[in-house]
Design a protein around this motif. Structure first.
Motif, PDB file in Angstrom:
ATOM      1  N   SER A  71      -6.603   1.719  -8.510  1.00  0.00           N
ATOM      2  CA  SER A  71      -6.739   1.309  -7.111  1.00  0.00           C
ATOM      3  C   SER A  71      -7.916   2.009  -6.444  1.00  0.00           C
ATOM      4  CB  SER A  71      -5.451   1.604  -6.334  1.00  0.00           C
ATOM      5  OG  SER A  71      -5.272   2.988  -6.126  1.00  0.00           O
ATOM      6  N   ALA A  74     -10.719  -0.294  -6.346  1.00  0.00           N
ATOM      7  CA  ALA A  74     -10.629  -1.222  -5.223  1.00  0.00           C
ATOM      8  C   ALA A  74     -11.073  -0.538  -3.937  1.00  0.00           C
ATOM      9  CB  ALA A  74      -9.201  -1.733  -5.086  1.00  0.00           C
ATOM     10  N   THR A  96      -7.741  -9.533  -4.037  1.00  0.00           N
ATOM     11  CA  THR A  96      -7.751  -9.212  -5.461  1.00  0.00           C
ATOM     12  C   THR A  96      -6.955  -7.936  -5.720  1.00  0.00           C
ATOM     13  OG1 THR A  96      -9.927 -10.245  -5.751  1.00  0.00           O
ATOM     14  CG2 THR A  96      -9.216  -8.700  -7.446  1.00  0.00           C
ATOM     15  N   THR A  97      -7.091  -6.975  -4.827  1.00  0.00           N
ATOM     16  CA  THR A  97      -6.354  -5.705  -4.961  1.00  0.00           C
ATOM     17  C   THR A  97      -4.850  -5.925  -4.902  1.00  0.00           C
ATOM     18  OG1 THR A  97      -8.179  -4.460  -3.972  1.00  0.00           O
ATOM     19  CG2 THR A  97      -6.003  -3.424  -3.935  1.00  0.00           C
ATOM     20  N   SER A 101      -2.045  -5.217  -7.875  1.00  0.00           N
ATOM     21  CA  SER A 101      -0.882  -4.340  -7.670  1.00  0.00           C
ATOM     22  C   SER A 101       0.411  -5.029  -8.094  1.00  0.00           C
ATOM     23  CB  SER A 101      -0.791  -3.912  -6.199  1.00  0.00           C
ATOM     24  OG  SER A 101      -0.432  -4.989  -5.356  1.00  0.00           O
ATOM     25  N   MET A 152      -1.330   0.836  -3.652  1.00  0.00           N
ATOM     26  CA  MET A 152      -2.576   0.071  -3.659  1.00  0.00           C
ATOM     27  C   MET A 152      -2.844  -0.554  -2.290  1.00  0.00           C
ATOM     28  SD  MET A 152      -2.810  -1.512  -7.513  1.00  0.00           S
ATOM     29  CE  MET A 152      -4.596  -1.689  -7.416  1.00  0.00           C
ATOM     30  N   ILE A 156      -6.055   0.093   0.428  1.00  0.00           N
ATOM     31  CA  ILE A 156      -6.833  -0.851   1.238  1.00  0.00           C
ATOM     32  C   ILE A 156      -7.054  -0.284   2.631  1.00  0.00           C
ATOM     33  CG2 ILE A 156      -6.788  -3.120   2.355  1.00  0.00           C
ATOM     34  CD1 ILE A 156      -5.168  -4.119  -0.073  1.00  0.00           C
ATOM     35  N   ILE A 238     -13.990  -4.422  -9.658  1.00  0.00           N
ATOM     36  CA  ILE A 238     -12.932  -3.446  -9.396  1.00  0.00           C
ATOM     37  C   ILE A 238     -12.480  -2.788 -10.697  1.00  0.00           C
ATOM     38  CG2 ILE A 238     -10.515  -3.217  -8.681  1.00  0.00           C
ATOM     39  CD1 ILE A 238     -11.109  -5.341  -6.520  1.00  0.00           C
TER      40      ILE A 238
END
Length: 455
Positions: A71, A74, A96-97, A101, A152, A156, A238
Motif C-alpha cells: 500500500s 499506492a 485501483t488501491t 486491498s 490501505m 489513501i 503501484i
C-alpha cells in the motif's frame, strides 16, 4: 476537521509534526488491539495462553506486512498525483488501491486460516501452547480482510494529508476492542477465541467507517463503488513501487519468525517474556514508522510539485524527530522496565525475561529511527527497490545469519537478542550512505543527466 493537507507550502517542521501526530496516535491505537489481548490473556487465562498469542504475532505481521508495504506504493503514487494537481490520475489510483486491498484481503484470509498449523509447527511452537496458538491465529485471520482494507484506505487518506480521519476510526475500534475483550474473555469466559474475535469485530468497525467516509466524501479522493477496478497503467505502477516495500516488510517479518522460533527453543516462560516485551516494542517503533510515513507523504507531494530543495530539508527534520523520540522513549522504558512488563503478567520469571530482553532493545532504538525515517523519505521519491535491498540485507539476511551462526556455537538467549541492535546499526549505516551518495533525488537525477561527460 481539516480534510487534507497540502505539504508543498508552509513551515516544514510544523507540516511534518502536525501530520505525524495523528499517524502516531493511530498506530498506537492499532497496537492497542493486540496489546489489550495480551494483557487480558496473560492475566485472566495464563502465561501459556500469552505465549500462544505471542507466537502468533510474528506470523500475523508476516502476512499483513506484505499488503501494508504494498500500500506504500499506492501512497507514493497518490501523493505525487496530489502534489502535481492531477485529479484524473489521483482518481484512478484511489480506485485501483481499493481493488488491490479487497483482493489481497481475501487471499490473506484463506491463506492464513489454511497455513496456520503448518507455519506454527515449522516454527517449533512448543506442544503446550500449539493448540491455542492455532486457534487464535485462525480466528484472527477470519477477519484479516477488514484490517487490510482499512490500512490501505487509511493509506489513501494519508497520501493526501488527511491523517486525522483514520485516527478517529481507530480510536473507536480500539475502545470497542477493550470492551469486547472484557466481555468475551472475562465475563463470557470464551478464552483465547474471545480475544481474537474481539479484534476481528473491532477491525470490522474501522473498515466500515473508513469505507463509508471515502464513499460519501466530496473530495477529489472520493470512492465510487462502481469504479473500483484495476486500472492497467496504475496497477503496474503501484505494483512496481509497492512490491519492493511489500517484499521488504515480509522478509523483515520472516526474520522475526526466525527470531520467534529461536526464542521458542528456550521454553514457554522465555516465550511469554518475549511476547510481553514485543507488545511494548510496538508502542516504541510505531511512532518511528509514523515519522517515516509522514516523510514519504511529504516527499511524494513535493516531488509531484517539483520542489526538490524542500524534500531535502524535510528529510533532515523528519530524521531528527525520529531520533529524538526514540532516545526519550528508550530512557523512559528502561527506567520503568519491571513495572511495564508487570502489566502483562505477575509471573516473576516472565517479568524477568521481559526486562532482560528490554535491555537489548531500548538503548539502540535511535538507530532504527534513522533507518526507518530516512527510508521513508527515499520511498516517497519512488525509490523503493533500493530501500528494500538495505532492509533485506540488514534486517533479514544479516539478522538470520547472526542468530543461526551464534546459536550453533552457543545456545544462549543473549545471542538472539544481540541480533537486533547489530542489524539496526548496519541498516542505518547503509541507508545513510545511500541518502548521501545515491541517485534517488529527482532534482539530483536531472542535474546529473544535464552534466556533460568528461573526456
Amino acid at each position: 476537521m481539516k480534510k487534507s493537507t497540502v505539504m508543498t507550502e508552509g513551515v516544514i517542521w510544523k507540516e511534518i509534526l502536525f501530520f505525524s501526530i495523528p499517524l502516531i496516535l493511530g498506530n498506537l491505537f492499532q497496537q492497542l488491539y493486540n496489546t489489550v489481548d495480551s494483557i487480558i490473556v496473560g492475566n485472566y487465562i495464563g502465561s501459556e495462553a500469552l505465549a500462544a498469542v505471542g507466537s502468533s504475532s510474528s506470523i500475523i505481521n508476516l502476512l499483513i506486512g506484505f499488503c501494508i508495504g504494498a500500500s506504500a506504493g499506492a501512497g507514493v503514487v497518490i501523493s505525487q498525483f496530489y502534489g502535481a494537481g492531477d485529479k484524473n490520475g489521483l482518481k484512478k489510483a484511489v480506485h485501483t488501491t481499493v481493488a488491490i486491498s479487497i483482493a489481497a484481503g481475501v487471499i490473506l484470509t484463506v491463506a492464513g486460516i489454511a497455513l496456520a498449523p503448518v507455519i506454527l509447527r515449522a516454527m517449533g511452537t512448543p506442544a503446550e501452547v500449539f493448540r491455542e496458538a492455532v486457534v487464535y491465529l485462525q480466528v484472527y485471520f477470519g477477519g484479516i480482510v477488514f484490517s487490510v482494507i482499512y490500512n490501505m484506505s487509511a493509506g489513501i487518506l494519508n497520501a493526501v494529508g488527511n491523517s486525522r480521519r483514520s485516527l478517529v476510526y481507530l480510536m473507536i475500534a480500539a475502545f470497542s476492542n477493550i470492551v469486547l475483550d472484557i466481555l468475551f474473555v472475562i465475563v463470557l469466559k470464551m478464552g483465547i477465541v474471545g480475544a481474537a474475535l474481539a479484534t476481528d469485530i473491532s477491525q470490522l468497525l474501522s473498515c466500515v467507517f473508513i469505507i463509508l467516509y471515502l464513499v460519501k466524501s466530496k473530495e477529489v479522493y472520493h470512492v465510487n463503488i462502481k469504479e473500483i477496478r484495476f486500472y492497467d497503467n496504475l496497477l503496474s505502477k503501484i505494483i512496481r513501487i509497492g512490491l519492493p516495500t511489500g517484499i521488504q516488510n515480509i522478509v523483515i517479518s520472516f526474520s522475526n519468525v526466525i527470531v520467534q522460533s529461536s526464542v521458542n527453543s528456550f521454553g514457554a516462560v522465555a516465550m511469554a517474556g518475549f511476547a510481553a516485551y514485543i507488545k511494548i516494542d510496538g508502542f516504541n517503533i510505531l511512532p518511528v514508522l509514523s515519522f517515516g510515513m509522514a516523510a514519504a507523504t511529504f516527499t511524494g507531494q513535493n516531488v509531484g510539485a517539483g520542489k526538490y530543495d524542500r524534500v531535502k530539508k524535510g528529510m533532515y527534520v523528519s530524521v531528527g524527530m525520529g531520533v529524538v523520540y526514540t532516545i526519550l522513549t528508550g530512557i523512559l522504558l528502561l527506567t520503568f522496565a519491571p513495572q511495564v512488563i508487570g502489566v502483562f503478567t505477575k509471573n516473576p520469571d516472565v517479568v524477568g525475561y521481559g526486562v532482560y530482553i528490554m535491555r537489548y532493545f531500548c538503548p539502540f532504538y535511535w538507530l532504527l529511527g534513522i533507518l526507518q525515517v530516512l527510508s521513508g523519505t527515499i520511498r516517497g521519491a519512488g525509490k523503493t527497490l533500493e530501500t528494500m535491498l538495505v532492509f533485506l540485507f540488514s534486517l533479514c539476511i544479516l539478522r538470520v545469519a547472526w542468530i543461526w551462526g551464534a546459536l550453533a556455537i552457543e545456545h544462549k538467549l543473549d545471542w538472539v537478542m544481540t541480533a537486533y541492535p547489530v542489524s539496526w546499526l548496519v541498516g542505518a549505516v547503509l541507508i545513510l550512505l545511500y541518502a548521501w551518495k545515491g541517485n534517488w533525488m529527482p532534482g539530483r537525477r536531472k542535474k546529473d543527466a544535464a552534466m556533460p561527460l568528461s573526456s
